[in-house]
Structure formats: C-alpha cells, structure tokens
Design a protein around this motif. Structure first.
Motif, PDB file in Angstrom:
ATOM      1  N   PRO A   1       0.774  -1.170   0.002  1.00 30.40           N
ATOM      2  CA  PRO A   1      -0.073  -0.181  -0.058  1.00 30.40           C
ATOM      3  C   PRO A   1       0.917   1.145  -0.037  1.00 30.40           C
ATOM      4  N   GLY A   2       2.004   1.130   0.451  1.00 29.08           N
ATOM      5  CA  GLY A   2       2.838   2.503   0.623  1.00 29.08           C
ATOM      6  C   GLY A   2       2.469   3.400   1.568  1.00 29.08           C
ATOM      7  N   TRP A   3       2.356   4.569   1.199  1.00 29.51           N
ATOM      8  CA  TRP A   3       2.116   5.818   2.062  1.00 29.51           C
ATOM      9  C   TRP A   3       1.662   6.844   1.722  1.00 29.51           C
ATOM     10  N   ILE A   4       0.857   7.780   1.986  1.00 33.93           N
ATOM     11  CA  ILE A   4       0.933   9.137   1.861  1.00 33.93           C
ATOM     12  C   ILE A   4       0.935  10.235   2.860  1.00 33.93           C
ATOM     13  N   ASN A   5       1.438  11.337   2.622  1.00 35.58           N
ATOM     14  CA  ASN A   5       1.183  12.597   3.607  1.00 35.58           C
ATOM     15  C   ASN A   5      -0.330  13.108   3.485  1.00 35.58           C
ATOM     16  N   TRP A   6      -1.098  12.752   4.623  1.00 34.50           N
ATOM     17  CA  TRP A   6      -2.543  12.718   4.845  1.00 34.50           C
ATOM     18  C   TRP A   6      -2.579  14.428   4.963  1.00 34.50           C
ATOM     19  N   PHE A   7      -2.034  14.915   5.808  1.00 37.51           N
ATOM     20  CA  PHE A   7      -2.128  16.506   6.204  1.00 37.51           C
ATOM     21  C   PHE A   7      -0.869  16.796   7.035  1.00 37.51           C
ATOM     22  N   SER A   8      -0.798  17.998   6.978  1.00 39.16           N
ATOM     23  CA  SER A   8       0.540  18.708   7.646  1.00 39.16           C
ATOM     24  C   SER A   8       0.168  20.173   8.298  1.00 39.16           C
ATOM     25  N   PHE A   9       0.690  20.374   9.440  1.00 39.62           N
ATOM     26  CA  PHE A   9       0.241  21.890   9.881  1.00 39.62           C
ATOM     27  C   PHE A   9       1.225  22.283  11.154  1.00 39.62           C
ATOM     28  N   PRO A  10       1.364  23.509  11.461  1.00 33.68           N
ATOM     29  CA  PRO A  10       2.153  23.773  12.400  1.00 33.68           C
ATOM     30  C   PRO A  10       1.313  23.847  13.813  1.00 33.68           C
ATOM     31  N   VAL A  11       2.213  23.730  14.835  1.00 29.68           N
ATOM     32  CA  VAL A  11       1.702  23.699  16.324  1.00 29.68           C
ATOM     33  C   VAL A  11       2.288  24.765  16.958  1.00 29.68           C
ATOM     34  N   CYS A  12       1.737  25.914  17.435  1.00 27.37           N
ATOM     35  CA  CYS A  12       2.359  27.128  18.101  1.00 27.37           C
ATOM     36  C   CYS A  12       1.920  26.878  19.689  1.00 27.37           C
ATOM     37  N   PRO A  13       2.523  26.733  20.700  1.00 33.41           N
ATOM     38  CA  PRO A  13       2.086  26.825  21.985  1.00 33.41           C
ATOM     39  C   PRO A  13       2.194  27.918  22.530  1.00 33.41           C
ATOM     40  N   ARG A  14       1.470  28.162  23.750  1.00 28.05           N
ATOM     41  CA  ARG A  14       1.428  29.554  24.132  1.00 28.05           C
ATOM     42  C   ARG A  14       2.807  30.033  24.629  1.00 28.05           C
ATOM     43  N   PRO A  15       3.144  31.253  24.479  1.00 24.96           N
ATOM     44  CA  PRO A  15       4.480  31.959  24.769  1.00 24.96           C
ATOM     45  C   PRO A  15       4.984  31.608  26.177  1.00 24.96           C
ATOM     46  N   ALA A  16       4.091  31.640  27.233  1.00 25.10           N
ATOM     47  CA  ALA A  16       4.258  31.746  28.425  1.00 25.10           C
ATOM     48  C   ALA A  16       4.536  30.128  28.748  1.00 25.10           C
ATOM     49  N   SER A  17       4.400  29.057  27.960  1.00 26.27           N
ATOM     50  CA  SER A  17       4.538  27.790  28.154  1.00 26.27           C
ATOM     51  C   SER A  17       5.870  27.095  28.440  1.00 26.27           C
ATOM     52  N   GLY A  18       6.706  27.860  27.608  1.00 21.89           N
ATOM     53  CA  GLY A  18       8.240  27.234  27.533  1.00 21.89           C
ATOM     54  C   GLY A  18       8.262  26.428  26.373  1.00 21.89           C
ATOM     55  N   GLY A  19       7.245  26.143  25.753  1.00 21.22           N
ATOM     56  CA  GLY A  19       7.477  25.275  24.546  1.00 21.22           C
ATOM     57  C   GLY A  19       7.800  25.851  23.338  1.00 21.22           C
ATOM     58  N   GLN A  20       8.097  25.110  22.362  1.00 18.70           N
ATOM     59  CA  GLN A  20       8.280  25.495  21.045  1.00 18.70           C
ATOM     60  C   GLN A  20       7.573  25.123  19.694  1.00 18.70           C
ATOM     61  N   PRO A  21       7.318  25.972  18.853  1.00 16.51           N
ATOM     62  CA  PRO A  21       6.587  25.547  17.702  1.00 16.51           C
ATOM     63  C   PRO A  21       7.335  24.431  17.174  1.00 16.51           C
ATOM     64  N   VAL A  22       6.361  23.673  16.654  1.00 17.88           N
ATOM     65  CA  VAL A  22       6.740  22.390  15.793  1.00 17.88           C
ATOM     66  C   VAL A  22       5.822  22.254  14.712  1.00 17.88           C
ATOM     67  N   TRP A  23       6.227  21.368  13.474  1.00 16.01           N
ATOM     68  CA  TRP A  23       5.866  21.206  12.572  1.00 16.01           C
ATOM     69  C   TRP A  23       5.277  19.533  12.268  1.00 16.01           C
ATOM     70  N   VAL A  24       3.913  19.182  12.181  1.00 17.50           N
ATOM     71  CA  VAL A  24       3.618  18.048  12.227  1.00 17.50           C
ATOM     72  C   VAL A  24       3.165  17.552  10.685  1.00 17.50           C
ATOM     73  N   ASP A  25       3.748  16.389  10.405  1.00 19.67           N
ATOM     74  CA  ASP A  25       3.286  15.610   9.107  1.00 19.67           C
ATOM     75  C   ASP A  25       2.501  14.208   9.686  1.00 19.67           C
ATOM     76  N   PHE A  26       1.332  14.097   9.392  1.00 17.81           N
ATOM     77  CA  PHE A  26       0.511  12.978   9.535  1.00 17.81           C
ATOM     78  C   PHE A  26       0.533  12.042   8.268  1.00 17.81           C
ATOM     79  N   TYR A  27       1.055  10.666   8.378  1.00 14.89           N
ATOM     80  CA  TYR A  27       1.353   9.903   7.404  1.00 14.89           C
ATOM     81  C   TYR A  27       0.129   8.866   7.617  1.00 14.89           C
ATOM     82  N   ILE A  28      -0.209   8.382   6.461  1.00 16.17           N
ATOM     83  CA  ILE A  28      -1.352   7.247   6.347  1.00 16.17           C
ATOM     84  C   ILE A  28      -0.720   6.137   5.606  1.00 16.17           C
ATOM     85  N   ILE A  29      -0.936   4.929   6.126  1.00 17.50           N
ATOM     86  CA  ILE A  29      -0.920   3.764   5.245  1.00 17.50           C
ATOM     87  C   ILE A  29      -2.203   3.479   4.812  1.00 17.50           C
ATOM     88  N   PRO A  30      -2.497   3.497   3.272  1.00 15.61           N
ATOM     89  CA  PRO A  30      -4.027   3.426   2.873  1.00 15.61           C
ATOM     90  C   PRO A  30      -4.763   2.176   2.966  1.00 15.61           C
TER      91      PRO A  30
END
Length: 373
Positions: free
Chosen positions: A55-84
């Motif tokens: 079946p291989g795989w596809i990139n289903w969807f991708s998006f950035p996540v931006c935590p609240r500035p006061a949280s101490g977290g860092q922005p990340v990029w998310v790639d959601f892969y699907i084996i169809p």
C-alpha cells in the motif's frame, strides 16, 4: 508499485523547526477520517491499493502547532502519514508480518528527510502500527544505527490514558466509584488503570485480562504484576484492586467500564444497565451494529487544541482548511497523536518503545495547558 507521497511542502520558516511524523492507517469504512483519506488520495490522483498490493503511504495532512508563549514550549511542524488500508486489512497484515514493513518504510523516509533538513524529529506510532512495531520497540531494535541521532519516538498511549482520566473527572465521576478496565494488560489499559486509581481512588477497580490457555498462567501472571503496580497508587488502603480473566462476568457490579483493547467483541449484555462505558480504542470497539444503541457509550482518549495552537487548523485538503479530522470535532486529535506533539513541543528526547512503560504523570508535566483547552 507502492504509492509513496510523503514529502510535504513546508513554507520557509517552518522547514527548519522541530518536526513530528505521526504514522497510522485508515480505520473503518464509514468514518469521517476514512472519507478524508479518500479525498486526499483523489487529490493526489491515486486509488486505494488492491488486496495483495504494497500500500505504500501518503502524507495525509500537515500543520504547524504553536504553544502559548508563556508555556516554555517551541513551535513544531506536524506531518500525519497514512498507510491507506483499513483496520481489518491492517490487522491481518500484523498477524501475517507484512504490516511491520509498511510502518517501517514510512518512519525511515521521515527520518531520512529530517536528517537531510537538519531538524529534530519525533515519530509517533498510531492505531495498529503499535502492534506491528511492538509499540516501537521492534523498530528500535532493528535500527540501532539511529542511536544518538536527532530522532525520538513514542507510542503515545500515555496521552490517551491521561485524556480518558481527565474525561472521567470532567464527566463528574466521583471518588469511591466502581471501575472495570477491559484490556487492562494492554499498554493503554495498563496506563489507564494506574492513572484512574491515582486520580479517583475508586472503591474497587477490576483489571480484566485475557484468559490463559489450559495449563498456562502467562496472562494471569501479567495481571498479578499489574495489580501490584496499581496498588502503588492506592492511598490509605481505600481501593480494592481485583483481577479477572472472564469479561463476561467481570463488569457486572461496575459503574464505569473502560474498554481498552482492540479486536475484542464486548457485548452490551456484559455491561450493567446504567454504567458509563468509555471506549478508548482506535478503531472504536463498541460499534453501534453490535447492539450498543441505548447504552451510554462515549468514545474517549482524544483532546482538543486551543484555537491559538492551530493557526492553520490541521492544514488543507482539496484547497479547504481542515478543522475536523474525525477524532471528535473541530481541533480534536487522537490522544496518541497529541502526546507525540506535546513531547516535541516541550523538547522531550528519548524513546518510549515498550508497551508497559508509560508514565502518565510525565505527560501531564509536558502538556502544561499550552496546547489544549
């Protein structure tokens, strides 16, 4: 030929930030998530693979996540892969041994791309890819060359367990209740049993596992080990921790029943009338066609992002912004996905690759309210 479409387009400023690669497969035919996977396949000019085809795989969807500035977290990029492939076929491939290869090739491609871009990557194993990779442990054993690389991994079950426990508290379930966990020996059931005991101090909790074959005690021994771990979360001797290996009679006095095992047929007759049933499996174990209509059954283990955390929603399919991916509503994601993202956001490094080594308190510290409402 395998269909591999896994090179997402990441706009300039997002191409060099920490990254998440979450790996899963299609669930059930009538799910919204399956319809969206079908839409994405058509957008790519592809069809569902035929039986017997890689079946291989596809990139289903991708998006950035931006935590609240006061949280101490860092922005990340998310790639959601699907084996169809749907869950039924994927489960057969787990048993037959093909599913490991399917999951492995997605992970290796994502790792190779992240290494080429010089970014930290956190891989998450979703749905039945956990079984295919032994919750990631088999992948780690087969690829020791990745040790010391900018690569982290998790099966995410602590996220599901924590969100189910939070759901019980928000639903008004009170300390001193009577709880049964069906599938307690699994990774999610194990974590949920400990988390629920710590949070609610129930009157009793029944840990329900599979029966052993005649002459064997392997499953019983695992239940007894879990029983001792759960007892460590009991305060002042207030909770009776029992074990059971027959689900047909284990839940009859329970007010709350947690369903934490995939591929198991739980009959509504095995659950007391009026009990709250929380199904935390993906795909859901309590399907309406099995006679559950009329019972109070909630799908559980998913979490909702704050609007600020998802500036682009979950990305785009067919030119439209994606807000609902079928996990329970707008901005809602599966718990194992959420935990993978939280670990990347808060800079956790390492590998959670064993089904019984889940620390739910660690996730609570990582989350910090920075991502979810």
């Amino acid at each position: 030929m395998a269909i591999n479409h896994g090179n997402p387009t990441r706009p300039g400023q997002w191409a060099k930030i920490p990254r998440v690669a979450f790996i899963a497969h299609a669930l059930m035919p009538d799910y919204l998530s399956t319809a969206l996977i079908d839409q994405r396949l058509r957008e790519l000019g592809l069809d569902w693979p035929e039986s017997g085809e890689d079946p291989g795989w596809i990139n289903w969807f991708s998006f950035p996540v931006c935590p609240r500035p006061a949280s101490g977290g860092q922005p990340v990029w998310v790639d959601f892969y699907i084996i169809p492939v749907l869950a039924s076929r994927f489960f057969k491939a787990v048993v037959g041994g093909q599913a490991y290869k399917w999951a492995e090739e997605v992970a290796l491609a994502a790792i190779s791309e992240a290494q080429a871009d010089g970014v930290e990557l956190t891989v998450g194993w979703g749905a039945l890819t956990k079984l295919a990779t032994n919750h990631g442990q088999l992948f780690l054993e087969k690829h020791p060359e990745l040790n010391g690389q900018q690569f982290n991994s998790t099966h995410g079950d602590a996220g599901t367990a924590l969100l189910v426990t939070e759901g019980l508290v928000r639903a008004g379930v009170q300390p001193g209740c009577r709880v049964a966990v069906v599938g307690a020996n699994g990774a999610i059931g194990d974590a949920a049993s400990r988390a629920i005991t710590a949070a609610l101090q129930p009157e009793n909790i029944v840990l329900v596992g599979k029966a052993d074959r005649p002459g064997e005690k392997k499953n019983l021994s695992r239940l007894e080990e879990l029983q001792q771990r759960v007892k460590n979360h009991v305060r002042n001797g207030s909770t009776e921790v029992a074990i059971h290996q027959d689900k047909t009679s284990a839940c009859h006095s329970s007010e709350v029943v947690i369903v934490a095992t995939t591929g198991m047929n739980l009959s509504p007759k095995e659950v007391p009338v009026g009990a709250l049933v929380m199904d935390m499996t993906t795909p859901a174990a309590c399907q309406p066609d099995r006679g559950w209509s009329g019972h109070l059954v909630l799908t559980a283990g998913c979490g909702e992002f704050s609007p600020e955390a998802l500036p682009w929603g979950f990305g785009n399919i067919g030119g439209s912004q994606l807000q609902d991916v079928g996990a329970g509503g707008p901005r809602v994601i599966w718990g194992c996905t959420g935990e993978t993202i939280a670990r990347a956001v808060f800079g956790w490094r390492g590998h959670l690759g064993h089904p019984n080594r889940v620390r739910v308190r660690r996730l609570a510290a990582l989350g910090g309210g920075a991502l979810c409402d």
